[in-house]
Motif scaffolding. Structure first.
Motif, short mmCIF file in Angstrom:
data_model
loop_
_atom_site.label_atom_id
_atom_site.label_comp_id
_atom_site.label_asym_id
_atom_site.label_seq_id
_atom_site.Cartn_x
_atom_site.Cartn_y
_atom_site.Cartn_z
N LEU A 24 33.43 45.66 -1.12
CA LEU A 24 32.80 46.46 0.09
C LEU A 24 32.09 47.96 -0.40
O LEU A 24 31.27 48.68 0.92
CB LEU A 24 33.62 46.38 1.57
CG LEU A 24 33.84 45.24 1.60
CD1 LEU A 24 34.48 44.59 2.94
CD2 LEU A 24 33.07 44.24 1.70
N LYS A 25 32.54 48.75 -0.96
CA LYS A 25 32.22 49.85 -1.52
C LYS A 25 32.06 51.35 -0.73
O LYS A 25 31.27 51.78 0.00
CB LYS A 25 30.38 49.86 -2.22
CG LYS A 25 30.49 48.86 -3.57
CD LYS A 25 30.73 49.25 -4.31
CE LYS A 25 30.41 48.24 -6.14
NZ LYS A 25 31.43 47.08 -6.30
N PRO A 26 33.31 51.08 0.00
CA PRO A 26 33.62 52.23 1.60
C PRO A 26 33.22 53.75 0.28
O PRO A 26 32.86 53.84 -0.75
CB PRO A 26 35.41 52.62 1.31
CG PRO A 26 36.20 51.82 -0.11
CD PRO A 26 34.69 50.39 -0.36
N HIS A 27 33.14 55.09 0.77
CA HIS A 27 32.45 55.90 0.69
C HIS A 27 33.39 56.84 0.61
O HIS A 27 33.37 58.07 -0.14
CB HIS A 27 32.03 56.85 2.02
CG HIS A 27 30.30 55.90 2.21
ND1 HIS A 27 29.89 55.71 3.51
CD2 HIS A 27 29.33 55.32 2.00
CE1 HIS A 27 29.19 54.84 3.46
NE2 HIS A 27 28.33 54.97 2.48
N ARG A 28 34.50 56.34 0.68
CA ARG A 28 36.01 57.78 0.48
C ARG A 28 36.93 56.74 1.10
O ARG A 28 36.74 56.00 2.11
CB ARG A 28 35.54 58.86 1.05
CG ARG A 28 35.42 58.81 2.88
CD ARG A 28 34.76 60.18 2.98
NE ARG A 28 34.51 60.30 4.50
CZ ARG A 28 35.44 61.05 5.54
NH1 ARG A 28 36.42 61.45 5.48
NH2 ARG A 28 34.56 60.75 6.24
N GLY A 29 38.34 57.08 0.47
CA GLY A 29 39.52 56.61 0.79
C GLY A 29 40.33 58.02 2.18
O GLY A 29 40.22 58.91 0.74
N GLN A 30 41.29 57.96 2.44
CA GLN A 30 42.66 58.65 2.15
C GLN A 30 43.71 58.44 3.12
O GLN A 30 43.63 56.48 2.62
CB GLN A 30 42.10 59.65 3.65
CG GLN A 30 41.86 59.25 4.69
CD GLN A 30 41.35 60.38 5.75
OE1 GLN A 30 40.30 60.86 5.54
NE2 GLN A 30 42.26 59.75 7.10
N LEU A 31 44.98 58.48 2.92
CA LEU A 31 46.11 57.85 2.90
C LEU A 31 45.60 57.67 4.14
O LEU A 31 45.45 58.53 5.24
CB LEU A 31 47.58 58.72 2.85
CG LEU A 31 47.46 59.17 1.80
CD1 LEU A 31 48.70 60.13 1.12
CD2 LEU A 31 48.16 58.07 0.82
N TRP A 32 46.51 56.72 5.07
CA TRP A 32 46.88 56.78 6.84
C TRP A 32 48.04 57.03 7.23
O TRP A 32 49.23 56.71 6.94
CB TRP A 32 46.61 54.64 6.35
CG TRP A 32 46.83 54.14 8.32
CD1 TRP A 32 48.44 53.74 8.27
CD2 TRP A 32 46.00 54.30 9.33
NE1 TRP A 32 47.74 53.10 9.65
CE2 TRP A 32 46.75 53.80 10.11
CE3 TRP A 32 44.38 54.77 9.25
CZ2 TRP A 32 46.39 53.58 11.30
CZ3 TRP A 32 44.26 54.73 10.47
CH2 TRP A 32 45.07 54.18 11.45
N ASN A 33 47.76 57.69 8.06
CA ASN A 33 48.97 58.32 9.38
C ASN A 33 48.58 57.64 10.65
O ASN A 33 47.59 57.93 10.80
CB ASN A 33 49.31 59.79 8.93
CG ASN A 33 50.07 60.58 9.60
OD1 ASN A 33 50.73 58.95 10.01
ND2 ASN A 33 49.83 61.22 9.75
N ASP A 34 50.04 56.86 10.60
CA ASP A 34 49.40 55.99 11.99
C ASP A 34 50.59 56.59 12.99
O ASP A 34 50.19 56.31 14.25
CB ASP A 34 49.79 54.55 11.83
CG ASP A 34 51.15 54.33 11.37
OD1 ASP A 34 51.92 55.48 10.73
OD2 ASP A 34 51.46 53.35 11.29
#
Length: 79
Positions: free
Chosen positions: A68-78
């Protein structure tokens, strides 16, 4: 195991509608590929910048990223 948030950015006057539409396709992909997500959604960054995102376990990230080629990512803090 870390939780990650994969992000697709949309900018411009139609950003909110485009992000909402993209989310439909993200949810379809997750269902069809049997990928368990923690959360999906759309967030407003500014008036002309919205994101669609999917939060998932790190083990699912490579296959979703490659497909799906996301533009970026980060850690998920819920919290």
């Amino acid at each position: 195991m870390r939780n990650l948030k994969l992000i697709w950015d949309f900018k411009g006057p139609e950003a909110e509608r485009t992000a909402a539409h993209h989310l439909i396709h993200l949810d379809d992909y997750l269902k069809n590929e049997k990928v368990t997500s923690i959360a999906t959604g759309v967030e407003q960054v500014s008036d002309n910048h919205h994101i669609a995102y999917v939060a998932l376990k790190e083990t699912f990230m490579p296959s979703v990223r490659d497909a799906l080629k996301p533009h970026r990512g980060q850690l998920w803090n819920d919290l």
